[in-house]
Design an enzyme around this catalytic site. Structure first.
Site, PDB file in Angstrom:
ATOM      1  CB  VAL A  70      43.753  63.188  -0.853  1.00  0.00           C
ATOM      2  CG1 VAL A  70      44.623  62.727  -2.399  1.00  0.00           C
ATOM      3  CG2 VAL A  70      45.133  63.835  -0.125  1.00  0.00           C
ATOM      4  CB  CYS A  71      39.208  61.519  -1.105  1.00  0.00           C
ATOM      5  SG  CYS A  71      39.320  60.049  -0.667  1.00  0.00           S
ATOM      6  CB  SER A  72      38.175  67.205  -1.576  1.00  0.00           C
ATOM      7  OG  SER A  72      36.938  65.969  -0.270  1.00  0.00           O
ATOM      8  CG  MET A  75      35.834  62.577  -5.610  1.00  0.00           C
ATOM      9  SD  MET A  75      35.020  61.376  -6.415  1.00  0.00           S
ATOM     10  CE  MET A  75      33.446  61.469  -5.648  1.00  0.00           C
TER      11      MET A  75
END
Ligand code: BEZ
Length: 248
Positions: A70-72, A75
Site C-alpha cells: 500500500v505504501c508503494s 509513494m
C-alpha cells in the site's frame, strides 16, 4: 476505567477509556495547534523543520514501512503529483520508521521499476519519536507501524487538516489536493466550502458576510434558504475584480 474531565474545577463529563490510558497525559495534535520545531534525519539529508518549511504549507504524512504494497502505491501517487503540490506552495514531508538505507533502496527500486521519482524528504523515525509525538501510533491497529496519518500545516505552522486512515487503506492524492484547495480558498476569501466541492465550484457565504464589499459576491449570490447562500467561484470573481481595478 473512568477518566474524569474537568474545566476550572467543574466536572464536565465522565468518559470511559481503556485502562492503560489512566495515567497518560500527553499532547495530541489538534487543528489550530502550532507544530513544534524538530530536527530529523531524512533521505534528503538532515532537516530542521521550521527552517525547512520556510513560508510554505507542509503536508506531513506518516508511512508505515518501506517495501510494503500500500505504501508503494501511495509513494508513486505522491511522486507523480509533486508539481500539483508545488503549484499550491505545499512541501511534502514523510515520516517512516524504516531506516534511511532501507528507504533509499526502496525509492531506487520504485524509480527503476515504477517510474516514481521520490524527490521529497522522508524522515527515518526509527525510534518512533515523531510518530509518537504526532499521535501516529495507534496501538490497537499495530504495535509496530504507524497508521496513515496526515497533517496539513499552514505557513504560520498551525495545523489546518488532520486525517487518519488504517494501515491497509491507501490515501487518495486527489482528495488531499482537494482539501488543500478548500483550506486555501477559505483563507483567501473568507467563504465556506460546501460538501463534495472542487476548486472552481461555488462556495458558501458565511453568516454575517452579506455586507462585505471585497468581491462582487452579490452578482453571483444564490440564496437557497435564509441560512444557505451560494456565491460563485471566488477565485474567478476576485480575478475579475482585480482586472477591473487595473483597467480603471
Ligand atoms: C502496506 O503498506 O501495504 C503495509 C504496511 C505495513 C504493514 C502492512 C502493510
Amino acid at each position: 476505567m473512568q477518566y474524569k474531565v474537568f474545566e476550572e474545577m467543574k466536572l464536565l463529563r465522565v468518559a470511559r477509556v481503556p485502562r492503560r490510558y489512566a495515567r497518560e497525559v500527553r499532547w495530541l495534535p489538534q487543528i489550530g495547534d502550532v507544530v513544534p520545531d524538530f530536527k530529523a534525519e531524512t533521505t534528503a539529508g538532515p532537516l530542521s523543520f521550521h527552517d525547512w518549511a520556510g513560508g510554505s504549507w507542509v503536508y506531513l504524512f506518516s508511512h508505515p514501512a518501506a517495501f510494503t504494497p500500500v505504501c508503494s502505491t501511495e509513494m508513486v501517487s505522491l511522486a507523480k503529483s509533486v508539481t500539483d503540490f508545488q503549484g499550491r506552495n505545499v512541501k511534502l514531508l514523510g515520516v517512516c520508521s524504516s531506516p534511511l538505507e532501507e528507504q533509499r533502496q526502496w525509492h531506487s527500486d520504485m524509480a527503476r521499476s515504477l517510474g516514481a521519482d521520490i524527490s521529497f524528504p522522508m524522515i527515518a523515525d526509527t525510534q518512533r519519536i515523531l510518530s509518537d509525538l504526532f499521535g501516529m501510533l495507534h496501538r490497537e491497529e499495530s504495535g509496530e507501524c504507524t497508521v496513515r496519518k496526515s497533517l496539513l500545516i499552514g505557513p504560520d505552522r498551525r495545523i489546518r487538516v488532520i486525517s487518519e486512515t488504517p494501515i491497509l487503506v491507501g490515501r487518495n492524492t486527489e482528495e488531499i489536493l482537494r482539501q488543500i484547495d478548500a483550506v486555501q480558498t477559505v483563507d483567501a476569501y473568507n467563504v465556506g466550502v460546501p460538501a463534495d466541492w472542487r476548486k472552481g465550484e461555488p462556495c458558501l457565504l458565511l453568516p454575517g458576510a452579506y455586507g462585505e464589499p471585497r468581491f462582487d459576491f452579490w452578482r453571483s449570490m444564490r440564496m437557497v434558504r435564509s441560512y444557505l447562500t451560494y456565491v460563485g467561484n471566488p477565485w474567478q470573481i476576485a480575478f475579475g475584480a482585480n482586472e477591473r481595478k487595473q483597467a480603471a
